[in-house]
Write an enzyme that holds these catalytic residues in place. Structure first.
Site, mmCIF file in Angstrom:
data_model
loop_
_atom_site.group_PDB
_atom_site.id
_atom_site.type_symbol
_atom_site.label_atom_id
_atom_site.label_comp_id
_atom_site.label_asym_id
_atom_site.label_seq_id
_atom_site.Cartn_x
_atom_site.Cartn_y
_atom_site.Cartn_z
ATOM 1 N N ILE A 216 0.841 -1.190 0.000
ATOM 2 C CA ILE A 216 0.000 0.000 0.000
ATOM 3 C C ILE A 216 0.877 1.242 0.000
ATOM 4 O O ILE A 216 1.915 1.285 0.652
ATOM 5 C CB ILE A 216 -0.956 0.009 1.207
ATOM 6 C CG1 ILE A 216 -0.186 -0.031 2.525
ATOM 7 C CG2 ILE A 216 -1.930 -1.164 1.134
ATOM 8 C CD1 ILE A 216 -1.051 0.156 3.786
ATOM 9 N N SER A 217 0.488 2.246 -0.772
ATOM 10 C CA SER A 217 1.175 3.518 -0.788
ATOM 11 C C SER A 217 2.655 3.329 -1.153
ATOM 12 O O SER A 217 2.956 2.732 -2.193
ATOM 13 C CB SER A 217 0.983 4.205 0.580
ATOM 14 O OG SER A 217 1.305 5.556 0.534
ATOM 15 N N TYR A 218 3.577 3.778 -0.310
ATOM 16 C CA TYR A 218 4.987 3.559 -0.617
ATOM 17 C C TYR A 218 5.303 2.072 -0.776
ATOM 18 O O TYR A 218 6.168 1.695 -1.562
ATOM 19 C CB TYR A 218 5.869 4.126 0.499
ATOM 20 C CG TYR A 218 6.213 5.586 0.354
ATOM 21 C CD1 TYR A 218 7.409 5.998 -0.208
ATOM 22 C CD2 TYR A 218 5.337 6.569 0.806
ATOM 23 C CE1 TYR A 218 7.729 7.333 -0.330
ATOM 24 C CE2 TYR A 218 5.633 7.906 0.689
ATOM 25 C CZ TYR A 218 6.839 8.296 0.121
ATOM 26 O OH TYR A 218 7.142 9.621 -0.002
#
Length: 333
Positions: A216-218
Site C-alpha cells: 500500500i502507498s509507498y
C-alpha cells in the site's frame, strides 16, 4: 479544533474505520480528544482496555474472543502511534505495546501468525507468516506497508488472501515501525525486501516459486521496484502508489510532514511479471495519473483499476478493493 486533528479526521477516518475500529469507538474517542497532543494517550488507553478484555477472555478459555480482542488492541495502539512521531517517547511506547498485543494475538487467530525475523545489514526485520489451515506448500504473498504504516495494518488484507488458499507474509522494512528508530527508508528498499524473499524461499511450508509482492502507498512502489530487481517475483500489486514521490514533502501538511523525518531518508520498465494497480479518483496524494505513468513504462502486463470515489489506499472502499486484490492473486499465482 486543533488543525492537526482536523487533518487527521479529514484524511484518515476511513483508514482507521477500515481496520478493526468500530464507528462507536471512533466517535467516543473523537468526543474525548479535544487537542492533538491527547491523541496518542487516549488511543493507548483505549487499546489497553481491549488487551485487558483479551486477558479476561483467555483466562476463561475463550481463545477466539481473546484473539480478536488482542488484535483490536494491537491495531488501536497502531492508531495511537500513527504519525505521532513528534513525541518520540509516546510514539515508541505505543509501538512497543502494539508489538506485545500482537504477540498475544498471534497463536489465537485463524490461521495463526508465525513470528518471523530476517537479519539484514545489522537490523532484524520483523514479520509474520500466515499459512492457510491444511494447505500444502501454497503460493506466498509478501505484503509491504507504507511509509507511515506498519505490517500490522495489513492484517485484514491478509485475511482476504489466506481465505483464497494463499499464504501471506507481512514485514516491516528499514524505516518502518520500531525500525524507524535505528534506520530510515532506503532509496533501494528493494534490497531489504530481497533478503525477506530469500528467507521465505528457504521455508518448506510455502512455495516461494509462486511468490507475489505487493503493498500500500509507498509499499506498492517498493513492490514494483522489487519485481524489477528480483526474478523470483511472479506477480506484483500496488494500491495508491507513486511513479515517483519526488516533490511530495513540500505539499504535505503539518500533521504528516514531521513523520517523514522519521521514515524517509525508471525501475518499472525492468519488471516483466503481471502487475495489478489500484487507485482512487478522490486521492490527491497519489492520483491515478501516477498509475498511467507506471503503465506507460512497465515491461509486462498491467491491469489498472480506478475507483472514482476512492480515497488513499481505497480505505473507504476496502470491501471492494481488498477482495479484488485477493482474487487477482489467487488467479495469477
Amino acid at each position: 479544533m486543533d488543525e492537526r486533528l482536523v487533518s487527521m479526521y479529514r484524511r484518515f477516518t476511513w483508514r482507521i474505520l477500515s481496520n478493526y475500529v468500530t464507528p462507536w469507538e471512533f466517535e467516543q474517542l473523537k468526543s474525548e480528544i479535544t487537542d492533538y497532543e491527547q491523541w496518542c494517550a487516549a488511543w493507548s488507553q483505549h487499546a489497553a482496555r481491549h488487551v485487558e478484555r483479551g486477558d479476561a477472555a483467555l483466562a476463561a478459555g475463550r481463545r477466539l474472543t481473546a484473539g480478536d480482542a488482542y488484535l483490536r488492541g494491537a491495531l488501536a495502539y497502531h492508531w495511537a502511534s500513527f504519525v505521532f512521531t513528534h513525541d518520540q517517547a509516546q510514539f515508541r511506547a505505543a509501538l512497543e505495546a502494539m508489538g506485545a498485543a500482537w504477540a498475544k494475538a498471534a497463536p489465537l487467530v485463524a490461521p495463526t501468525m508465525q513470528p518471523l525475523a530476517v537479519p539484514f545489514e545489522g537490523l532484524v526485520l520483523p514479520g509474520y507468516l500466515r499459512v492457510p489451515d491444511q494447505a500444502s506448500r501454497p503460493p506466498v504473498v509478501l505484503l509491504l506497508p507504507g511509509a507511515d504504516s506498519a505490517k500490522e495494518e495489513l492484517y485484514n488484507l491478509a485475511d482476504h488472501i489466506v481465505a483464497r488458499g494463499l499464504a501471506v507474509a507481512a514485514f516491516d522494512g528499514p524505516g518502518q515501525g520500531l525500525l524507524s528508530f535505528e534506520s530510515k527508508l532506503r532509496a533501494d528498499q528493494e534490497v531489504a525486501i530481497q533478503a525477506i524473499i530469500a528467507a521465505l524461499a528457504g521455508r518448506p511450508d510455502v512455495d516461494a516459486a509462486r511468490l507475489a509482492v505487493g503493498g500500500i502507498s509507498y509499499g506498492g512502489m517498493f513492490a514494483i521496484r522489487t519485481a524489477a530487481a528480483d526474478e523470483r517475483v511472479r506477480a506484483v500489486f500496488a494500491i495508491s502508489s507513486w511513479y515517483t514521490p519526488a516533490g511530495r514533502f513540500a505539499e504535505m501538511d503539518d500533521l504528516t510532514r514531521p513523520g517523514q523525518y522519521q521514515h524517509l531518508a525508471g525501475a518499472a520498465a525492468r519488471a516483466r511479471v503481471p502487475l495489478l494497480q489500484l487507485y482512487g479518483g478522490n486521492d490527491p496524494g497519489s492520483p491515478p495519473a501516477h498509475g498511467e505513468r507506471i503503465a506507460a513504462e512497465y515491461g509486462g502486463q498491467v491491469t489498472t483499476v480506478i475507483y472514482p470515489d476512492g480515497v488513499h489506499i481505497l480505505n473507504n472502499l476496502w470491501y471492494q478493493a481488498r477482495p479484488l486484490v485477493a482474487d487477482w492473486l489467487a488467479e495469477t499465482l
